[in-house]
Motif scaffolding. Structure first.
Motif, PDB file in Angstrom:
ATOM      1  N   ARG A  17       0.684  -1.011  -0.368  1.00 10.99           N
ATOM      2  CA  ARG A  17      -0.128  -0.154  -0.152  1.00 10.99           C
ATOM      3  C   ARG A  17       0.269   1.413  -0.157  1.00 10.99           C
ATOM      4  NH1 ARG A  17      -4.480  -0.430   4.618  1.00 10.99           N
ATOM      5  NH2 ARG A  17      -5.538   1.564   3.753  1.00 10.99           N
ATOM      6  N   GLN A  18       0.388   2.753  -0.215  1.00 10.83           N
ATOM      7  CA  GLN A  18       0.882   4.119  -0.243  1.00 10.83           C
ATOM      8  C   GLN A  18       1.229   4.139   1.048  1.00 10.83           C
ATOM      9  OE1 GLN A  18       2.163   5.854  -2.553  1.00 10.83           O
ATOM     10  NE2 GLN A  18       0.773   4.626  -4.166  1.00 10.83           N
ATOM     11  N   LEU A  19       2.815   4.336   1.470  1.00 10.00           N
ATOM     12  CA  LEU A  19       2.832   4.606   3.289  1.00 10.00           C
ATOM     13  C   LEU A  19       1.665   5.261   3.802  1.00 10.00           C
ATOM     14  CD1 LEU A  19       4.764   4.717   5.423  1.00 10.00           C
ATOM     15  CD2 LEU A  19       5.839   6.187   4.298  1.00 10.00           C
ATOM     16  N   HIS A  20       1.098   6.261   2.753  1.00  9.52           N
ATOM     17  CA  HIS A  20      -0.089   7.454   3.923  1.00  9.52           C
ATOM     18  C   HIS A  20      -1.184   6.165   4.541  1.00  9.52           C
ATOM     19  CE1 HIS A  20      -0.483   8.438   0.227  1.00  9.52           C
ATOM     20  NE2 HIS A  20      -2.068   8.328   0.683  1.00  9.52           N
ATOM     21  N   HIS A  21      -2.285   5.051   3.416  1.00 10.09           N
ATOM     22  CA  HIS A  21      -2.872   4.796   3.688  1.00 10.09           C
ATOM     23  C   HIS A  21      -1.902   2.988   4.701  1.00 10.09           C
ATOM     24  CE1 HIS A  21      -4.554   5.629  -0.764  1.00 10.09           C
ATOM     25  NE2 HIS A  21      -4.944   5.951   0.140  1.00 10.09           N
TER      26      HIS A  21
ATOM     27  N   HIS B  97       7.778  12.389   5.967  1.00  9.13           N
ATOM     28  CA  HIS B  97       8.230  12.444   6.296  1.00  9.13           C
ATOM     29  C   HIS B  97       6.893  13.356   7.419  1.00  9.13           C
ATOM     30  CE1 HIS B  97      12.151  11.680   7.448  1.00  9.13           C
ATOM     31  NE2 HIS B  97      12.673  11.708   5.486  1.00  9.13           N
ATOM     32  N   GLY B  98       6.732  14.841   5.726  1.00  4.51           N
ATOM     33  CA  GLY B  98       4.723  14.854   6.743  1.00  4.51           C
ATOM     34  C   GLY B  98       4.077  14.217   7.249  1.00  4.51           C
ATOM     35  N   ALA B  99       3.695  12.870   6.488  1.00  2.00           N
ATOM     36  CA  ALA B  99       2.658  11.916   6.911  1.00  2.00           C
ATOM     37  C   ALA B  99       3.601  11.292   8.258  1.00  2.00           C
ATOM     38  CB  ALA B  99       2.877  10.419   5.934  1.00  2.00           C
ATOM     39  N   LEU B 100       4.180  11.221   8.268  1.00  2.00           N
ATOM     40  CA  LEU B 100       4.801  10.423   9.421  1.00  2.00           C
ATOM     41  C   LEU B 100       4.433  11.215  11.194  1.00  2.00           C
ATOM     42  CD1 LEU B 100       8.108   8.937   7.818  1.00  2.00           C
ATOM     43  CD2 LEU B 100       6.426   7.773   9.028  1.00  2.00           C
ATOM     44  N   ASP B 101       5.029  12.799  10.111  1.00  2.00           N
ATOM     45  CA  ASP B 101       4.940  13.958  11.776  1.00  2.00           C
ATOM     46  C   ASP B 101       3.490  13.681  12.075  1.00  2.00           C
ATOM     47  OD1 ASP B 101       7.359  14.356  11.541  1.00  2.00           O
ATOM     48  OD2 ASP B 101       7.358  15.830   9.973  1.00  2.00           O
ATOM     49  N   ARG B 102       2.421  13.485  11.296  1.00  2.20           N
ATOM     50  CA  ARG B 102       1.585  13.719  11.454  1.00  2.20           C
ATOM     51  C   ARG B 102       0.960  12.356  12.830  1.00  2.20           C
ATOM     52  NH1 ARG B 102       0.426  15.539   6.897  1.00  2.20           N
ATOM     53  NH2 ARG B 102       0.182  13.669   5.617  1.00  2.20           N
TER      54      ARG B 102
END
Ligand code: SAM
Length: 232
Positions: A145-149, A194-199
């Motif tokens: 899957r995409q990382l953010h999913h 990094h943005g997705a991980l920071d959230r």
């Protein structure tokens, strides 16, 4: 003694049909014969001894005899990893299985080069590594899957240690389970990753030391450190 993973239920006196690939492996590759002993596991019923009861071209059956080991709980450790080049992904799946990972979560990141993953191939590699390493289970291999999913579906109570090079993060050490480890791609994580991980509140950035490791090395080192507390 040859050790094989089967899907069927294992019980005293059971007769189990081997897959075509297993029959080929036993007959053509390993030159086995009817009556030879074998060890079997299915991820649920522990490990059993048995014998090859039938062996012809493309067909084999096993006669199950006695239980050697009861089923035991695995470490509750997951590995999320950016899909790498084919051979490196294969190696990573093999090593993660040897190191006792319960679930494998392949992800596409901003700098992932591969367009797709062959899950059947990776599952075959995981099964072979489980057979060889005397595990009683085969890791659960999730669809890519995409990382953010994948992050959106991550259980919030499970800490996700994210390996970040050059980030001045805490060194990774033995950690309580349930836990997970995330390893980035050959080119490292991109700004959107990094943005997705920071959230994510369950994310803990960690360092694996001052040297820049290849992704597959980072996965092996990180998993070994996380398992160290449990002696696994
Ligand atoms: N291309 C990146 C660079 O040169 O900055 C290096 C990426 S590294 C080859 C691949 C992945 O391994 C990284 O995304 C990270 O997850 C992990 N990694 C490698 N070395 C690490 C270290 N010293 N500490 C933490 N993570 C590391």
């Amino acid at each position: 003694m040859i050790r094989l993973y089967v899907e069927a239920e294992l019980a005293d006196g059971a007769s189990i049909q081997a897959s075509e690939a297993q029959a080929h492996y036993l007959g053509a590759v390993m030159r086995q014969a009817i009556g030879n002993p074998i060890r079997l596991f299915n991820g649920r019923d522990g490990e059993w001894t048995g014998r090859i009861a039938e062996l012809t071209r493309g067909k084999a059956t096993f006669a199950v005899e006695a239980r050697l080991r009861p089923q035991s709980a695995d470490a509750d450790l997951w590995l999320m990893f950016a899909i790498l080049k084919r051979d490196t992904t294969d190696l990573l799946v093999q090593k993660a299985t040897e190191l006792g990972v319960a679930s494998l979560l392949p992800v596409f990141t901003e700098r992932t080069n591969a367009g797709r993953v062959n899950l059947d191939r990776l599952r075959a590699i995981a099964i072979e590594a489980a057979e060889q390493s005397e595990r009683l289970t085969v890791p659960d291999l999730r669809p890519a899957r995409q990382l953010h999913h994948s992050l959106a579906g991550w259980p919030p109570e499970r800490t996700l240690f994210v390996a970040l090079e050059r980030a001045n993060a805490q060194p990774l050490g033995p950690a309580a389970h349930p836990a997970g480890l995330l390893i980035g791609p050959e080119g490292g994580f991109g700004p959107r990753d990094h943005g997705a991980l920071d959230r994510c509140r369950f994310v803990r950035p960690v360092s694996l030391g001052p040297r820049i490791l290849r992704a597959e090395t980072a996965a092996i080192v990180g998993l070994a450190l996380l398992q160290a507390a449990r002696g696994e």
